[in-house]
Motif scaffolding. Structure first.
Motif, PDB file in Angstrom:
ATOM      1  N   GLU A  42      -7.566   3.647   3.980  1.00 12.00           N
ATOM      2  CA  GLU A  42      -8.748   2.802   3.744  1.00 12.00           C
ATOM      3  C   GLU A  42      -8.341   1.475   3.123  1.00 12.00           C
ATOM      4  O   GLU A  42      -8.790   0.415   3.557  1.00 12.00           O
ATOM      5  CB  GLU A  42      -9.741   3.539   2.847  1.00 12.00           C
ATOM      6  N   GLN A  43      -7.485   1.526   2.128  1.00 12.28           N
ATOM      7  CA  GLN A  43      -7.068   0.292   1.467  1.00 12.28           C
ATOM      8  C   GLN A  43      -6.281  -0.608   2.417  1.00 12.28           C
ATOM      9  O   GLN A  43      -6.475  -1.822   2.438  1.00 12.28           O
ATOM     10  CB  GLN A  43      -6.227   0.607   0.236  1.00 12.28           C
ATOM     11  N   GLU A  70      -9.172  -8.440   5.237  1.00 11.26           N
ATOM     12  CA  GLU A  70      -9.332  -9.525   4.268  1.00 11.26           C
ATOM     13  C   GLU A  70      -8.249 -10.590   4.373  1.00 11.26           C
ATOM     14  O   GLU A  70      -8.525 -11.768   4.165  1.00 11.26           O
ATOM     15  CB  GLU A  70      -9.309  -8.970   2.840  1.00 11.26           C
ATOM     16  N   LYS A 103      -6.889   7.472   0.849  1.00  8.41           N
ATOM     17  CA  LYS A 103      -7.002   6.258   0.029  1.00  8.41           C
ATOM     18  C   LYS A 103      -6.139   5.138   0.584  1.00  8.41           C
ATOM     19  O   LYS A 103      -6.564   3.991   0.665  1.00  8.41           O
ATOM     20  CB  LYS A 103      -6.605   6.559  -1.417  1.00  8.41           C
ATOM     21  N   GLY A 104      -4.916   5.469   0.942  1.00 14.01           N
ATOM     22  CA  GLY A 104      -4.004   4.453   1.468  1.00 14.01           C
ATOM     23  C   GLY A 104      -4.472   3.854   2.775  1.00 14.01           C
ATOM     24  O   GLY A 104      -4.401   2.639   2.969  1.00 14.01           O
ATOM     25  N   GLU A 147      -8.747  -2.315   4.878  1.00 12.74           N
ATOM     26  CA  GLU A 147      -9.538  -3.361   4.221  1.00 12.74           C
ATOM     27  C   GLU A 147      -8.687  -4.586   3.910  1.00 12.74           C
ATOM     28  O   GLU A 147      -9.149  -5.722   4.073  1.00 12.74           O
ATOM     29  CB  GLU A 147     -10.207  -2.821   2.956  1.00 12.74           C
ATOM     30  N   ARG A 148      -7.460  -4.391   3.493  1.00 12.85           N
ATOM     31  CA  ARG A 148      -6.578  -5.542   3.224  1.00 12.85           C
ATOM     32  C   ARG A 148      -6.235  -6.301   4.498  1.00 12.85           C
ATOM     33  O   ARG A 148      -6.133  -7.517   4.483  1.00 12.85           O
ATOM     34  CB  ARG A 148      -5.312  -5.093   2.507  1.00 12.85           C
ATOM     35  N   LYS A 199       2.090   1.641  -3.609  1.00  6.22           N
ATOM     36  CA  LYS A 199       1.014   1.950  -4.550  1.00  6.22           C
ATOM     37  C   LYS A 199       0.560   3.407  -4.457  1.00  6.22           C
ATOM     38  O   LYS A 199       0.288   4.045  -5.463  1.00  6.22           O
ATOM     39  CB  LYS A 199      -0.179   1.033  -4.304  1.00  6.22           C
ATOM     40  N   HIS A 200       0.495   3.945  -3.238  1.00  8.18           N
ATOM     41  CA  HIS A 200      -0.034   5.295  -3.033  1.00  8.18           C
ATOM     42  C   HIS A 200       1.062   6.331  -2.779  1.00  8.18           C
ATOM     43  O   HIS A 200       0.754   7.457  -2.387  1.00  8.18           O
ATOM     44  CB  HIS A 200      -1.050   5.289  -1.886  1.00  8.18           C
ATOM     45  N   VAL A 223       0.836  -1.201   0.000  1.00 11.76           N
ATOM     46  CA  VAL A 223       0.000   0.000   0.000  1.00 11.76           C
ATOM     47  C   VAL A 223       0.873   1.253   0.000  1.00 11.76           C
ATOM     48  O   VAL A 223       0.579   2.225  -0.698  1.00 11.76           O
ATOM     49  CB  VAL A 223      -0.997  -0.017   1.178  1.00 11.76           C
TER      50      VAL A 223
END
Length: 182
Positions: free
Chosen positions: A134-135, A142, A131-132, A138-139, A95-96, A92
């Motif tokens: 939240e992602q 999961e 965004k980072g 969630e990861r 990515k961000h 993450v």
């Protein structure tokens, strides 16, 4: 029998906190049995090049699906969970284009109003931070090898003690239907 003893010592709260830090020092992940250190998380993510810091604290609420909750309890496979958390954090972050990231998850019993997870992020700008964060959260829900038990105050076993339900890390009602965020 030695293997069973080794497993028990790996899960012994006295052997925590357990942490992993990325080679470049920009990602920190941790599992612990005691209260989470929000001030440490805030200090860790600070960076002179970051204009935005997001710190999410997941806390135990006193109810779920119109039922009173007495507490939550978390278990994990520590070595695997730490490796998964670090992989999530570094993916993450990359990515961000984030500066620093931290994930700290509590194990064992977590009383009402106390934190069970900290997700912290710093970035140059707020858009990437939101965004980072939240992602990353969630990861974690999961993929991390961490399991939650929800203890309800309104249901009791024959011995008079509250009963618990193992829950997925996604909110579902008593019939297993997803509870949508409002």
């Amino acid at each position: 029998m030695a293997a069973a003893g080794s497993l028990i010592s790996l899960l012994d709260p006295a052997n925590f906190p357990q942490t992993l830090v990325s080679q470049d020092g920009t990602a920190h992940v941790e599992l612990r049995y005691d209260a989470l250190d929000v001030a440490f998380a805030s200090r860790f993510i600070r960076s002179p090049t970051a204009g935005a810091n997001v710190l999410f604290l997941g806390t135990t609420r006193n109810n779920f699906d119109n039922r009173p909750v007495s507490h939550l309890a978390y278990q994990a496979y520590p070595k695997l969970a730490l490796n998964t958390l670090l992989k999530i954090a570094t993916e993450v972050r990359s990515k961000h284009n984030l500066e620093k990231v931290i994930i700290v998850h509590r194990l064992g019993e977590v009383p009402i109003e106390e934190e069970s997870i900290i997700v912290g992020i710093s970035a140059g700008h707020r858009g990437e931070s939101w965004k980072g964060a939240e992602q990353m959260l969630e990861r974690v829900k999961e993929r991390a090898e961490i399991w939650k038990q929800e203890w309800f105050a309104d249901s009791q076993a024959e011995n008079g003690q509250p009963t618990a339900v193992w829950k997925a890390n996604k909110d579902t009602d008593q019939n297993g239907r997803p509870v949508l965020s409002q």
